[in-house]
Design an enzyme around this catalytic site. Structure first.
Site, short mmCIF file in Angstrom:
data_model
loop_
_atom_site.label_atom_id
_atom_site.label_comp_id
_atom_site.label_asym_id
_atom_site.label_seq_id
_atom_site.Cartn_x
_atom_site.Cartn_y
_atom_site.Cartn_z
N LEU A 128 -5.91 -10.35 5.84
CA LEU A 128 -5.33 -9.04 5.59
C LEU A 128 -6.09 -8.42 4.42
O LEU A 128 -6.56 -9.14 3.53
CB LEU A 128 -3.85 -9.14 5.20
CG LEU A 128 -2.84 -9.61 6.25
CD1 LEU A 128 -1.46 -9.74 5.62
CD2 LEU A 128 -2.81 -8.66 7.44
N ASP A 129 -6.24 -7.09 4.44
CA ASP A 129 -6.84 -6.42 3.29
C ASP A 129 -6.02 -6.73 2.04
O ASP A 129 -4.80 -6.96 2.11
CB ASP A 129 -6.86 -4.90 3.49
CG ASP A 129 -7.88 -4.47 4.51
OD1 ASP A 129 -8.74 -5.29 4.89
OD2 ASP A 129 -7.83 -3.30 4.93
N ARG A 130 -6.69 -6.73 0.91
CA ARG A 130 -6.02 -7.02 -0.35
C ARG A 130 -4.84 -6.07 -0.59
O ARG A 130 -3.79 -6.47 -1.09
CB ARG A 130 -7.03 -6.90 -1.50
CG ARG A 130 -6.46 -7.24 -2.87
CD ARG A 130 -7.55 -7.15 -3.92
NE ARG A 130 -7.06 -7.54 -5.23
CZ ARG A 130 -7.81 -7.56 -6.33
NH1 ARG A 130 -9.10 -7.24 -6.25
NH2 ARG A 130 -7.30 -7.91 -7.49
N THR A 132 -3.00 -4.61 1.62
CA THR A 132 -1.99 -4.68 2.68
C THR A 132 -1.03 -5.83 2.42
O THR A 132 -1.45 -6.94 2.09
CB THR A 132 -2.66 -4.87 4.06
OG1 THR A 132 -3.60 -3.82 4.28
CG2 THR A 132 -1.64 -4.87 5.18
N ARG A 234 -6.74 1.86 9.10
CA ARG A 234 -6.97 2.88 8.08
C ARG A 234 -7.94 3.95 8.56
O ARG A 234 -7.72 5.15 8.36
CB ARG A 234 -7.51 2.19 6.81
CG ARG A 234 -6.57 1.13 6.28
CD ARG A 234 -7.22 0.22 5.25
NE ARG A 234 -7.51 0.91 4.00
CZ ARG A 234 -7.97 0.29 2.92
NH1 ARG A 234 -8.17 -1.02 2.96
NH2 ARG A 234 -8.21 0.95 1.81
#
Length: 313
Positions: A128-130, A132, A234
Protein backbone atom coordinates in the site's frame (compact mmCIF):
# COMPACT_ATOMS: atom_id res chain seq x y z
CA UNK A 1 24.80 -5.75 14.20
CA UNK A 2 24.41 -8.50 11.60
CA UNK A 3 23.87 -12.17 12.19
CA UNK A 4 24.83 -14.20 9.12
CA UNK A 5 24.16 -17.93 8.97
CA UNK A 6 25.00 -20.23 6.06
CA UNK A 7 22.14 -21.48 3.93
CA UNK A 8 20.53 -24.90 4.26
CA UNK A 9 21.17 -27.35 7.06
CA UNK A 10 24.44 -26.19 8.65
CA UNK A 11 27.28 -28.66 9.17
CA UNK A 12 28.54 -29.34 12.65
CA UNK A 13 31.36 -26.85 12.18
CA UNK A 14 29.10 -23.98 11.08
CA UNK A 15 29.46 -20.81 13.09
CA UNK A 16 27.33 -17.71 13.46
CA UNK A 17 29.12 -14.57 12.29
CA UNK A 18 28.41 -11.18 13.82
CA UNK A 19 29.36 -8.13 11.81
CA UNK A 20 29.16 -4.52 12.94
CA UNK A 21 28.29 -2.03 10.20
CA UNK A 22 30.67 0.91 10.11
CA UNK A 23 29.80 4.48 9.23
CA UNK A 24 31.07 3.95 5.68
CA UNK A 25 28.33 1.36 5.06
CA UNK A 26 25.47 3.03 6.89
CA UNK A 27 22.47 3.46 4.61
CA UNK A 28 23.66 0.86 2.10
CA UNK A 29 21.23 -1.80 0.92
CA UNK A 30 21.59 -5.13 2.70
CA UNK A 31 22.08 -7.15 -0.50
CA UNK A 32 24.83 -4.85 -1.77
CA UNK A 33 26.53 -4.90 1.62
CA UNK A 34 26.57 -8.71 1.72
CA UNK A 35 27.74 -9.07 -1.86
CA UNK A 36 30.70 -6.84 -1.00
CA UNK A 37 31.48 -8.56 2.30
CA UNK A 38 30.95 -12.14 1.13
CA UNK A 39 33.40 -11.99 -1.75
CA UNK A 40 33.14 -14.99 -4.07
CA UNK A 41 29.69 -16.06 -2.84
CA UNK A 42 27.21 -16.25 -5.76
CA UNK A 43 24.56 -13.55 -5.75
CA UNK A 44 21.85 -16.21 -5.96
CA UNK A 45 23.06 -17.65 -2.67
CA UNK A 46 23.17 -14.22 -1.04
CA UNK A 47 19.55 -13.55 -2.01
CA UNK A 48 18.50 -17.03 -0.90
CA UNK A 49 19.87 -16.66 2.62
CA UNK A 50 18.24 -13.23 2.90
CA UNK A 51 14.84 -14.59 1.80
CA UNK A 52 15.10 -17.57 4.14
CA UNK A 53 15.73 -15.34 7.14
CA UNK A 54 19.26 -16.60 7.75
CA UNK A 55 20.51 -13.02 7.72
CA UNK A 56 19.43 -10.93 10.68
CA UNK A 57 19.77 -7.19 11.17
CA UNK A 58 19.66 -6.17 14.83
CA UNK A 59 18.19 -9.62 15.57
CA UNK A 60 15.32 -9.14 13.13
CA UNK A 61 14.65 -10.40 9.61
CA UNK A 62 15.38 -7.97 6.80
CA UNK A 63 14.60 -7.70 3.09
CA UNK A 64 17.25 -7.38 0.39
CA UNK A 65 16.47 -3.68 -0.14
CA UNK A 66 16.53 -2.82 3.56
CA UNK A 67 19.02 -0.12 4.39
CA UNK A 68 21.10 -0.45 7.51
CA UNK A 69 20.88 2.08 10.31
CA UNK A 70 22.38 2.52 13.74
CA UNK A 71 19.14 1.59 15.46
CA UNK A 72 16.74 -1.26 14.68
CA UNK A 73 13.14 -0.59 13.73
CA UNK A 74 11.04 -0.01 16.86
CA UNK A 75 8.87 -3.02 17.64
CA UNK A 76 5.22 -2.33 16.89
CA UNK A 77 2.04 -4.31 16.54
CA UNK A 78 -0.81 -3.07 14.36
CA UNK A 79 -4.57 -3.63 14.71
CA UNK A 80 -5.22 -7.23 13.67
CA UNK A 81 -8.18 -7.91 11.37
CA UNK A 82 -7.45 -11.61 10.85
CA UNK A 83 -4.74 -14.03 11.91
CA UNK A 84 -4.03 -17.73 11.90
CA UNK A 85 -0.97 -19.91 11.29
CA UNK A 86 -0.76 -18.91 7.62
CA UNK A 87 -1.72 -15.29 7.22
CA UNK A 88 -1.93 -12.04 9.16
CA UNK A 89 -4.10 -9.09 8.09
CA UNK A 90 -3.48 -5.75 9.79
CA UNK A 91 -5.07 -2.32 9.54
CA UNK A 92 -2.18 -0.10 8.44
CA UNK A 93 -2.36 3.55 9.52
CA UNK A 94 -1.60 6.33 7.05
CA UNK A 95 1.90 7.78 7.13
CA UNK A 96 3.59 4.43 7.74
CA UNK A 97 5.50 2.78 4.89
CA UNK A 98 4.96 -0.94 4.38
CA UNK A 99 8.73 -1.55 4.23
CA UNK A 100 12.02 0.29 4.49
CA UNK A 101 13.79 1.78 1.46
CA UNK A 102 13.69 4.92 -0.70
CA UNK A 103 14.63 7.18 2.16
CA UNK A 104 12.55 5.30 4.76
CA UNK A 105 14.52 3.38 7.39
CA UNK A 106 11.76 0.93 8.25
CA UNK A 107 8.11 0.12 7.70
CA UNK A 108 5.33 -2.15 8.88
CA UNK A 109 7.12 -5.40 8.06
CA UNK A 110 10.32 -4.48 9.90
CA UNK A 111 8.36 -3.33 12.94
CA UNK A 112 6.31 -6.52 12.99
CA UNK A 113 9.46 -8.63 12.83
CA UNK A 114 10.89 -6.76 15.78
CA UNK A 115 7.64 -7.17 17.71
CA UNK A 116 7.55 -10.90 16.92
CA UNK A 117 11.17 -12.11 17.23
CA UNK A 118 10.13 -15.77 17.37
CA UNK A 119 8.21 -15.61 14.09
CA UNK A 120 10.07 -17.75 11.57
CA UNK A 121 8.51 -16.14 8.50
CA UNK A 122 6.84 -12.77 7.95
CA UNK A 123 6.63 -11.36 4.42
CA UNK A 124 4.45 -8.76 2.71
CA UNK A 125 1.92 -10.23 0.29
CA UNK A 126 1.23 -6.88 -1.40
CA UNK A 127 1.84 -3.19 -0.83
CA UNK A 128 0.00 0.00 0.00
CA UNK A 129 1.20 3.55 -0.57
CA UNK A 130 2.64 5.14 2.54
CA UNK A 131 -0.21 7.69 2.59
CA UNK A 132 -2.91 5.01 2.23
CA UNK A 133 -4.46 3.35 5.27
CA UNK A 134 -6.26 0.04 5.50
CA UNK A 135 -5.95 -3.71 5.01
CA UNK A 136 -2.46 -5.11 4.53
CA UNK A 137 -1.75 -8.85 4.21
CA UNK A 138 1.35 -10.52 5.64
CA UNK A 139 2.18 -14.18 4.98
CA UNK A 140 3.41 -16.30 7.89
CA UNK A 141 4.56 -19.19 5.70
CA UNK A 142 6.31 -19.27 2.33
CA UNK A 143 3.60 -21.50 0.88
CA UNK A 144 0.99 -18.93 1.93
CA UNK A 145 3.03 -16.11 0.38
CA UNK A 146 3.25 -17.89 -2.97
CA UNK A 147 -0.44 -18.79 -3.13
CA UNK A 148 -1.64 -15.36 -2.07
CA UNK A 149 0.66 -13.54 -4.49
CA UNK A 150 -0.60 -15.81 -7.26
CA UNK A 151 -4.15 -14.69 -6.44
CA UNK A 152 -3.17 -11.03 -6.62
CA UNK A 153 -1.35 -11.63 -9.90
CA UNK A 154 -4.29 -13.52 -11.43
CA UNK A 155 -6.76 -10.87 -10.18
CA UNK A 156 -8.60 -13.39 -8.02
CA UNK A 157 -8.75 -11.06 -5.04
CA UNK A 158 -11.36 -8.38 -4.44
CA UNK A 159 -9.77 -5.06 -3.43
CA UNK A 160 -12.07 -2.12 -2.72
CA UNK A 161 -11.00 1.28 -1.43
CA UNK A 162 -12.91 4.26 -0.08
CA UNK A 163 -11.86 7.54 -1.65
CA UNK A 164 -13.21 11.03 -1.12
CA UNK A 165 -12.83 13.02 -4.32
CA UNK A 166 -13.54 16.62 -5.25
CA UNK A 167 -16.74 17.44 -7.10
CA UNK A 168 -19.75 15.34 -8.04
CA UNK A 169 -18.68 12.07 -9.63
CA UNK A 170 -21.09 11.07 -12.44
CA UNK A 171 -23.06 8.09 -11.15
CA UNK A 172 -23.07 6.56 -14.64
CA UNK A 173 -19.27 6.55 -14.93
CA UNK A 174 -18.50 3.14 -13.49
CA UNK A 175 -15.41 1.95 -15.37
CA UNK A 176 -12.05 3.62 -16.03
CA UNK A 177 -9.97 1.65 -18.54
CA UNK A 178 -6.91 3.79 -19.27
CA UNK A 179 -3.26 2.72 -19.62
CA UNK A 180 -0.74 4.11 -17.16
CA UNK A 181 2.93 4.91 -17.59
CA UNK A 182 5.51 5.30 -14.82
CA UNK A 183 8.22 7.92 -15.16
CA UNK A 184 10.73 9.83 -13.07
CA UNK A 185 10.70 13.57 -12.52
CA UNK A 186 13.84 15.69 -12.75
CA UNK A 187 14.31 15.30 -8.99
CA UNK A 188 14.14 11.50 -9.30
CA UNK A 189 10.70 11.16 -7.73
CA UNK A 190 8.39 8.55 -9.26
CA UNK A 191 5.19 9.65 -10.97
CA UNK A 192 2.48 8.02 -13.08
CA UNK A 193 0.33 9.43 -15.88
CA UNK A 194 -2.45 8.29 -18.17
CA UNK A 195 -1.32 7.61 -21.74
CA UNK A 196 -3.01 6.74 -25.02
CA UNK A 197 -4.18 3.16 -25.54
CA UNK A 198 -1.64 2.65 -28.33
CA UNK A 199 1.27 3.96 -26.26
CA UNK A 200 3.96 1.21 -26.21
CA UNK A 201 4.96 2.17 -22.66
CA UNK A 202 1.41 2.08 -21.31
CA UNK A 203 0.25 -0.67 -18.95
CA UNK A 204 -3.46 -1.46 -19.01
CA UNK A 205 -5.22 -0.39 -15.82
CA UNK A 206 -8.88 -0.98 -14.95
CA UNK A 207 -10.68 0.75 -12.10
CA UNK A 208 -14.34 0.29 -11.12
CA UNK A 209 -16.10 3.19 -9.41
CA UNK A 210 -19.33 3.30 -7.43
CA UNK A 211 -20.72 6.37 -5.70
CA UNK A 212 -21.41 5.56 -2.07
CA UNK A 213 -22.48 9.04 -1.08
CA UNK A 214 -22.61 12.54 -2.54
CA UNK A 215 -21.47 15.25 -0.14
CA UNK A 216 -21.35 19.03 -0.57
CA UNK A 217 -18.37 19.58 -2.88
CA UNK A 218 -17.23 15.95 -2.67
CA UNK A 219 -18.10 12.36 -3.63
CA UNK A 220 -17.37 9.37 -1.41
CA UNK A 221 -16.49 6.53 -3.78
CA UNK A 222 -16.09 2.78 -3.52
CA UNK A 223 -13.21 2.04 -5.84
CA UNK A 224 -12.35 -1.52 -6.90
CA UNK A 225 -9.16 -2.15 -8.82
CA UNK A 226 -8.88 -4.98 -11.31
CA UNK A 227 -5.19 -4.28 -11.91
CA UNK A 228 -2.56 -3.26 -9.39
CA UNK A 229 -0.62 -0.48 -11.07
CA UNK A 230 1.42 2.05 -9.11
CA UNK A 231 -0.77 4.98 -7.96
CA UNK A 232 -3.57 3.59 -10.14
CA UNK A 233 -6.54 4.91 -8.17
CA UNK A 234 -4.96 8.31 -7.56
CA UNK A 235 -4.08 8.88 -11.21
CA UNK A 236 -7.30 7.47 -12.69
CA UNK A 237 -9.51 9.61 -10.46
CA UNK A 238 -7.40 12.75 -10.93
CA UNK A 239 -7.35 12.28 -14.71
CA UNK A 240 -11.15 12.20 -14.64
CA UNK A 241 -11.16 15.64 -13.02
CA UNK A 242 -11.95 14.37 -9.52
CA UNK A 243 -8.71 14.22 -7.54
CA UNK A 244 -8.58 12.54 -4.15
CA UNK A 245 -8.89 15.02 -1.30
CA UNK A 246 -5.53 15.54 0.37
CA UNK A 247 -3.47 13.87 -2.39
CA UNK A 248 -0.12 15.68 -2.36
CA UNK A 249 1.05 14.24 -5.70
CA UNK A 250 -1.93 14.36 -8.04
CA UNK A 251 -4.43 16.48 -6.14
CA UNK A 252 -5.52 20.11 -5.91
CA UNK A 253 -2.71 21.59 -3.86
CA UNK A 254 -4.46 24.86 -2.99
CA UNK A 255 -7.59 22.99 -1.90
CA UNK A 256 -5.46 20.62 0.16
CA UNK A 257 -4.20 23.60 2.19
CA UNK A 258 -7.79 24.60 2.93
CA UNK A 259 -8.76 21.04 3.83
CA UNK A 260 -5.80 20.73 6.19
CA UNK A 261 -7.14 23.71 8.15
CA UNK A 262 -10.50 21.91 8.31
CA UNK A 263 -8.89 18.78 9.77
CA UNK A 264 -7.96 16.66 6.73
CA UNK A 265 -4.19 16.44 7.00
CA UNK A 266 -3.75 13.28 4.89
CA UNK A 267 -4.93 11.75 1.64
CA UNK A 268 -8.47 10.36 1.84
CA UNK A 269 -7.77 6.89 0.46
CA UNK A 270 -8.44 3.80 2.55
CA UNK A 271 -8.09 0.10 1.69
CA UNK A 272 -11.56 -0.78 2.93
CA UNK A 273 -12.42 -4.30 1.83
CA UNK A 274 -10.38 -7.30 0.74
CA UNK A 275 -11.46 -10.77 -0.35
CA UNK A 276 -9.15 -13.70 -1.01
CA UNK A 277 -9.09 -17.48 -0.87
CA UNK A 278 -7.37 -18.80 2.24
CA UNK A 279 -3.98 -20.20 1.11
CA UNK A 280 -4.41 -23.44 3.08
CA UNK A 281 -8.16 -24.16 3.25
CA UNK A 282 -9.40 -22.41 0.10
CA UNK A 283 -12.16 -20.73 2.13
CA UNK A 284 -13.15 -17.31 0.83
CA UNK A 285 -12.11 -14.71 3.40
CA UNK A 286 -13.80 -11.30 3.40
CA UNK A 287 -12.20 -8.55 5.50
CA UNK A 288 -13.23 -4.97 6.16
CA UNK A 289 -11.36 -2.14 7.86
CA UNK A 290 -13.52 0.76 9.11
CA UNK A 291 -12.61 4.31 8.18
CA UNK A 292 -9.90 5.67 10.50
CA UNK A 293 -11.20 8.21 13.02
CA UNK A 294 -9.61 11.19 11.25
CA UNK A 295 -11.33 10.32 7.95
CA UNK A 296 -14.65 9.57 9.61
CA UNK A 297 -14.47 12.86 11.48
CA UNK A 298 -13.85 14.82 8.29
CA UNK A 299 -16.66 12.99 6.49
CA UNK A 300 -19.04 13.88 9.31
CA UNK A 301 -17.79 17.47 9.12
CA UNK A 302 -18.75 17.92 5.46
CA UNK A 303 -21.85 15.70 5.49
CA UNK A 304 -25.21 17.50 5.47
CA UNK A 305 -27.86 16.58 8.02
CA UNK A 306 -29.59 14.32 5.49
CA UNK A 307 -27.20 12.45 3.14
CA UNK A 308 -27.94 12.85 -0.55
CA UNK A 309 -28.30 9.47 -2.22
CA UNK A 310 -26.77 9.25 -5.72
CA UNK A 311 -29.97 7.74 -7.18
CA UNK A 312 -31.85 10.92 -6.21
CA UNK A 313 -29.58 13.33 -8.01
Amino acid sequence: MKQIIGGGAPPASAEVQFLTVGEESEGQRLDNFLIRVLKGVPKTHVYRIIRSGEVRVNKGRASADARKADKPAPAREFPVLFEDDHVLAVDKPAGVAVHGGSGVSFGVIEQLRQARPTARFLELVHRLDRETSGILLVAKRRSALTRLQDQFRERETGKTYLALVTGAWPANRKVIDQPLHKYLQADGERRVRVVAKDDPDGMRAITLVKVQEQLPGFSLLEVTIKTGRTHQIRVHLASAGHAIAGDDKYGDFELNKVLAKQGLKRMFLHAWRLQFDHPATGERIALQAPLPPELQKFTDHVRPTAPVRPDRL
